[in-house]
Design a protein around this motif. Structure first.
Motif, short mmCIF file in Angstrom:
data_model
loop_
_atom_site.label_atom_id
_atom_site.label_comp_id
_atom_site.label_asym_id
_atom_site.label_seq_id
_atom_site.Cartn_x
_atom_site.Cartn_y
_atom_site.Cartn_z
N PHE A 293 -1.71 2.95 1.42
CA PHE A 293 -1.09 2.85 0.10
C PHE A 293 -1.87 1.87 -0.78
O PHE A 293 -2.28 0.79 -0.35
N ASN B 238 -1.26 10.91 -5.64
CA ASN B 238 -0.15 11.46 -4.83
C ASN B 238 0.00 12.96 -5.09
O ASN B 238 1.10 13.47 -5.24
N SER C 80 4.84 7.31 -3.30
CA SER C 80 3.97 6.38 -4.02
C SER C 80 2.52 6.78 -3.76
O SER C 80 2.19 7.38 -2.73
N HIS D 231 -1.06 7.10 -2.49
CA HIS D 231 -1.69 6.68 -1.24
C HIS D 231 -2.78 7.66 -0.86
O HIS D 231 -2.85 8.78 -1.38
#
Length: 404
Positions: free
Chosen positions: A223, A289, A297, A299
């Motif tokens: 992330f 994403n 979120s 990542h």
């Protein structure tokens, strides 16, 4: 992202620009990741060894860039929109390099553009006088079509980096100047695939159940903020650039030996093409994403595969031993990068304009409320602005609103 080209000696400063090896430097250059065209680029960069008269100096973009060279301390990153003529036709930076220092300069071109720039490293011969061509020695230059220059400086001193695009190759470039040796580790070590973070950013582990236990996670999720540079973990060749329902925007990178393939998914941007040769640490995409991660979120899903992408391996041990590479543009920019090239107005009075993007740099002007400036670049929380009188400086981005 970029592919490497061999360093070539130059017989004359007026020949087709390639890399020049000076006595003070060992230099390599990195060609553009975009496919090259069949014709060489003609970039009108004035050879710095020549003395230029006053009239000619006014007419040459490279000379104007020298007049406005900003003093920086690596690592330095800036988004800069090149445009023909005026103060945005070229850009220059002034920096100190110590004995044995390693400098890397990269100008990342606009998305899906080949990017035709000349990057020069020049040594300042006389530090007591204002920058001028007859006081500079050209020691290294990246060939047209390349967008990266690396050099190890044997002799310390003060240098200038100058970047100028070829006609028709202007646009928004992301510039990075880093005074650091390339990342290296033990034999077989990878570069961590997301710039500016490490194993602490891994939240979705290998083998974790997915879809109610119907399948297992065949990689790890790293992330990071949207747009964070995604890096090649090893030297290799890009074998796949595509979009899928699950992975969104994905990239497949095959290692040099062909035994292992690295899978990057959910990217916000893909900055390479199939067939691109990359080096460990090159930027190949940006964190996002996309695909089935659109509700998560931002990542990077990172996977490691063997035998033609059929057998998934746990990348965790490799990532725990990975080394960190210097990101090409890891520092967040507070200003509106999309507004570069346009104008902005101050939203309050007494806005200071500094000679460099630091609070302790000299104040070269103070702007009244509603003052109109041209936005040339953005770095950190600063805009590079052109003032109504033609001066150049840096002002806090938060104190401007983009002019409609």
């Amino acid at each position: 992202m970029p592919t490497r080209s061999r360093a070539t000696a130059i017989r004359s400063p007026l020949t087709v620009p390639v890399l020049i090896l000076g006595p003070a430097l060992l230099v390599t250059a990195c060609a553009s990741a975009r496919p090259r065209g069949p014709e060489p680029l003609a970039i009108p960069v004035q050879p710095p060894a020549e003395v230029v008269g006053d009239d000619a100096t006014e007419a040459l973009p490279g000379e104007r860039a020298l007049a406005h060279a900003v003093v920086i301390r690596p690592p330095y990153r800036e988004a800069f929109r090149f445009s023909p003529g005026g103060s945005a036709a070229a850009v220059a930076y002034r920096l100190e390099l110590g004995d044995g220092a390693h400098v890397r300069v990269e100008a990342e071109p606009p998305l899906l553009r080949r990017g035709g720039v000349v990057i020069e490293l020049l040594e300042i011969v006389d530090r007591s006088a204002p920058l001028a061509s007859d006081l500079l020695r050209l020691v290294a230059r990246a060939e047209p079509g390349a967008h990266e220059l690396e050099a190890r400086v044997v002799r310390g001193g003060e240098y200038v980096v100058r970047i100028q695009p070829a006609p028709g190759h202007e646009g928004l470039y992301r510039i990075a100047i880093v005074d650091a040796a390339p990342a290296s580790g033990g034999e077989g070590s990878l570069v961590f695939p997301v710039a500016g973070v490490g194993v602490e950013a891994i939240r979705g582990g290998y083998g974790a159940p997915r879809d109610g236990g119907r399948r297992r996670h065949q990689g790890v999720d790293i992330f990071a903020p949207r747009g964070t540079p995604v890096l090649a973990v090893a030297d290799g060749v890009v074998r796949g650039v595509s979009v899928s329902a699950a992975g969104g925007k994905v990239i497949w990178l095959e290692a040099e030996d062909g035994e292992v393939a690295y899978y990057y998914a959910h990217l916000d941007a893909q900055l390479v093409e199939v067939g691109t040769r990359v080096r460990a640490g090159d930027v190949i995409g940006r964190v996002g994403n996309t695909g089935n991660a659109r509700r998560a979120s931002p990542h990077l899903h990172f996977g490691v595969y063997r035998r033609g992408r059929r057998i998934a391996l746990d990348p965790t041990p490799l990532l725990q031993a990975a080394v960190s590479a210097v990101p090409v543009n890891g520092e967040s920019v507070e200003g509106d990068v999309g507004a570069l090239g346009g104008s902005a107005r101050t939203v309050e009075a007494d806005v200071p304009v500094h000679a460099a993007p630091t609070e302790d740099a000299a104040v070269v002007d103070t702007l009244a409320a509603g003052a109109l400036v041209k936005l040339l670049g953005a770095t950190g929380r600063w805009y590079r602005v052109e003032l109504p009188d033609g001066g150049i400086g840096f002002a806090p981005a938060a104190r401007f609103e983009v002019a409609q």
